[in-house]
Design a protein around this motif. Sequence first.
Motif, PDB file in Angstrom:
ATOM      1  N   VAL A   1       0.361   8.835   5.992  1.00  0.00           N
ATOM      2  CA  VAL A   1       0.429   9.444   7.325  1.00  0.00           C
ATOM      3  C   VAL A   1      -0.352   8.604   8.334  1.00  0.00           C
ATOM      4  O   VAL A   1       0.133   8.345   9.446  1.00  0.00           O
ATOM      5  CB  VAL A   1      -0.085  10.906   7.287  1.00  0.00           C
ATOM      6  N   LEU A   2      -1.556   8.186   7.962  1.00  0.00           N
ATOM      7  CA  LEU A   2      -2.345   7.353   8.877  1.00  0.00           C
ATOM      8  C   LEU A   2      -1.670   6.006   9.134  1.00  0.00           C
ATOM      9  O   LEU A   2      -1.649   5.517  10.267  1.00  0.00           O
ATOM     10  CB  LEU A   2      -3.749   7.142   8.313  1.00  0.00           C
ATOM     11  N   GLY A   3      -1.102   5.420   8.087  1.00  0.00           N
ATOM     12  CA  GLY A   3      -0.405   4.151   8.261  1.00  0.00           C
ATOM     13  C   GLY A   3       0.832   4.286   9.133  1.00  0.00           C
ATOM     14  O   GLY A   3       1.098   3.443   9.990  1.00  0.00           O
ATOM     15  N   ALA A   4       1.576   5.351   8.938  1.00  0.00           N
ATOM     16  CA  ALA A   4       2.777   5.579   9.747  1.00  0.00           C
ATOM     17  C   ALA A   4       2.404   5.836  11.207  1.00  0.00           C
ATOM     18  O   ALA A   4       3.063   5.334  12.129  1.00  0.00           O
ATOM     19  CB  ALA A   4       3.569   6.753   9.190  1.00  0.00           C
ATOM     20  N   ALA A   5       1.343   6.604  11.429  1.00  0.00           N
ATOM     21  CA  ALA A   5       0.885   6.856  12.798  1.00  0.00           C
ATOM     22  C   ALA A   5       0.404   5.561  13.445  1.00  0.00           C
ATOM     23  O   ALA A   5       0.651   5.320  14.633  1.00  0.00           O
ATOM     24  CB  ALA A   5      -0.228   7.899  12.796  1.00  0.00           C
ATOM     25  N   ALA A   6      -0.265   4.731  12.657  1.00  0.00           N
ATOM     26  CA  ALA A   6      -0.741   3.451  13.187  1.00  0.00           C
ATOM     27  C   ALA A   6       0.420   2.564  13.601  1.00  0.00           C
ATOM     28  O   ALA A   6       0.385   1.939  14.664  1.00  0.00           O
ATOM     29  CB  ALA A   6      -1.593   2.748  12.129  1.00  0.00           C
TER      30      ALA A   6
ATOM     31  N   ILE B   1      -3.334  14.635  -1.854  1.00  0.00           N
ATOM     32  CA  ILE B   1      -3.772  14.560  -0.463  1.00  0.00           C
ATOM     33  C   ILE B   1      -4.223  13.151  -0.078  1.00  0.00           C
ATOM     34  O   ILE B   1      -3.969  12.697   1.036  1.00  0.00           O
ATOM     35  CB  ILE B   1      -4.876  15.602  -0.171  1.00  0.00           C
ATOM     36  N   PHE B   2      -4.863  12.427  -1.005  1.00  0.00           N
ATOM     37  CA  PHE B   2      -5.360  11.091  -0.676  1.00  0.00           C
ATOM     38  C   PHE B   2      -4.237  10.093  -0.405  1.00  0.00           C
ATOM     39  O   PHE B   2      -4.249   9.435   0.650  1.00  0.00           O
ATOM     40  CB  PHE B   2      -6.300  10.585  -1.776  1.00  0.00           C
TER      41      PHE B   2
ATOM     42  N   CYS C   1      -6.398   3.043  13.699  1.00  0.00           N
ATOM     43  CA  CYS C   1      -5.761   3.988  12.771  1.00  0.00           C
ATOM     44  C   CYS C   1      -5.317   3.264  11.498  1.00  0.00           C
ATOM     45  O   CYS C   1      -5.405   3.824  10.400  1.00  0.00           O
ATOM     46  CB  CYS C   1      -4.586   4.672  13.455  1.00  0.00           C
ATOM     47  N   LEU C   2      -4.883   2.021  11.639  1.00  0.00           N
ATOM     48  CA  LEU C   2      -4.522   1.234  10.459  1.00  0.00           C
ATOM     49  C   LEU C   2      -5.760   0.943   9.617  1.00  0.00           C
ATOM     50  O   LEU C   2      -5.697   0.969   8.386  1.00  0.00           O
ATOM     51  CB  LEU C   2      -3.831  -0.065  10.873  1.00  0.00           C
ATOM     52  N   ALA C   3      -6.891   0.719  10.275  1.00  0.00           N
ATOM     53  CA  ALA C   3      -8.148   0.526   9.542  1.00  0.00           C
ATOM     54  C   ALA C   3      -8.547   1.816   8.820  1.00  0.00           C
ATOM     55  O   ALA C   3      -9.029   1.776   7.680  1.00  0.00           O
ATOM     56  CB  ALA C   3      -9.248   0.089  10.495  1.00  0.00           C
ATOM     57  N   ALA C   4      -8.321   2.952   9.467  1.00  0.00           N
ATOM     58  CA  ALA C   4      -8.602   4.246   8.819  1.00  0.00           C
ATOM     59  C   ALA C   4      -7.694   4.442   7.610  1.00  0.00           C
ATOM     60  O   ALA C   4      -8.118   4.979   6.575  1.00  0.00           O
ATOM     61  CB  ALA C   4      -8.429   5.388   9.811  1.00  0.00           C
ATOM     62  N   ALA C   5      -6.444   3.996   7.718  1.00  0.00           N
ATOM     63  CA  ALA C   5      -5.524   4.076   6.581  1.00  0.00           C
ATOM     64  C   ALA C   5      -6.006   3.179   5.443  1.00  0.00           C
ATOM     65  O   ALA C   5      -5.897   3.552   4.267  1.00  0.00           O
ATOM     66  CB  ALA C   5      -4.112   3.675   7.008  1.00  0.00           C
ATOM     67  N   ALA C   6      -6.563   2.020   5.780  1.00  0.00           N
ATOM     68  CA  ALA C   6      -7.092   1.118   4.743  1.00  0.00           C
ATOM     69  C   ALA C   6      -8.287   1.754   4.034  1.00  0.00           C
ATOM     70  O   ALA C   6      -8.402   1.676   2.806  1.00  0.00           O
ATOM     71  CB  ALA C   6      -7.484  -0.215   5.359  1.00  0.00           C
ATOM     72  N   VAL C   7      -9.157   2.397   4.798  1.00  0.00           N
ATOM     73  CA  VAL C   7     -10.306   3.088   4.197  1.00  0.00           C
ATOM     74  C   VAL C   7      -9.819   4.229   3.312  1.00  0.00           C
ATOM     75  O   VAL C   7     -10.317   4.434   2.201  1.00  0.00           O
ATOM     76  CB  VAL C   7     -11.269   3.601   5.294  1.00  0.00           C
ATOM     77  N   MET C   8      -8.823   4.951   3.785  1.00  0.00           N
ATOM     78  CA  MET C   8      -8.267   6.053   2.990  1.00  0.00           C
ATOM     79  C   MET C   8      -7.631   5.531   1.718  1.00  0.00           C
ATOM     80  O   MET C   8      -7.704   6.184   0.667  1.00  0.00           O
ATOM     81  CB  MET C   8      -7.245   6.824   3.834  1.00  0.00           C
TER      82      MET C   8
ATOM     83  N   VAL D   1       0.847  -1.211   0.000  1.00  0.00           N
ATOM     84  CA  VAL D   1       0.000   0.000   0.000  1.00  0.00           C
ATOM     85  C   VAL D   1       0.875   1.252   0.000  1.00  0.00           C
ATOM     86  O   VAL D   1       0.627   2.201  -0.757  1.00  0.00           O
ATOM     87  CB  VAL D   1      -0.960  -0.014   1.207  1.00  0.00           C
ATOM     88  N   PHE D   2       1.913   1.255   0.825  1.00  0.00           N
ATOM     89  CA  PHE D   2       2.814   2.418   0.856  1.00  0.00           C
ATOM     90  C   PHE D   2       3.532   2.598  -0.478  1.00  0.00           C
ATOM     91  O   PHE D   2       3.747   3.725  -0.924  1.00  0.00           O
ATOM     92  CB  PHE D   2       3.838   2.286   1.986  1.00  0.00           C
ATOM     93  N   PHE D   3       3.920   1.495  -1.119  1.00  0.00           N
ATOM     94  CA  PHE D   3       4.573   1.583  -2.419  1.00  0.00           C
ATOM     95  C   PHE D   3       3.631   2.177  -3.464  1.00  0.00           C
ATOM     96  O   PHE D   3       4.024   3.044  -4.246  1.00  0.00           O
ATOM     97  CB  PHE D   3       5.057   0.198  -2.869  1.00  0.00           C
TER      98      PHE D   3
END
Length: 107
Positions: free
Chosen positions: A61-66, A54-55, A74-81, A35-37
């Motif tokens: 950012v959400l993944g790194a914070a998670a 921005i997306f 927060c990782l789930a929020a990163a997945a939704v994003m 996902v990061f790649f």
Amino acid sequence: LRASAKLLSVMEKLLHPRMVGLFDQHLTRIVTGIVFFICGSLLLLPLPIPFSNIFPALTVVLGAAAYSERDGWCLAAAAVMFVLTLAFFTGLVWGGAELVGWFGHSP
């Protein structure tokens, strides 16, 4: 600087270790890396559309914070994003293809 400190203090209050077992899974690390790649590759695109970065940036950012706080929500929020990021860029590609086809068929 003050605004960033305020944002970081809010993030510190919101982020807590939750669903920690998720971060011990090897598959989670592989999927997150992919996902990061993909998001990094999308950030490299020189698109002339304002705020198109921005997306994928929010996904990272959400993944790194998670990962820094081991917060599964927060990782789930990163997945939704990430899903929203894919939908946005799919819409751009599809809309661009339709636009090119529309211009190609006009007399």
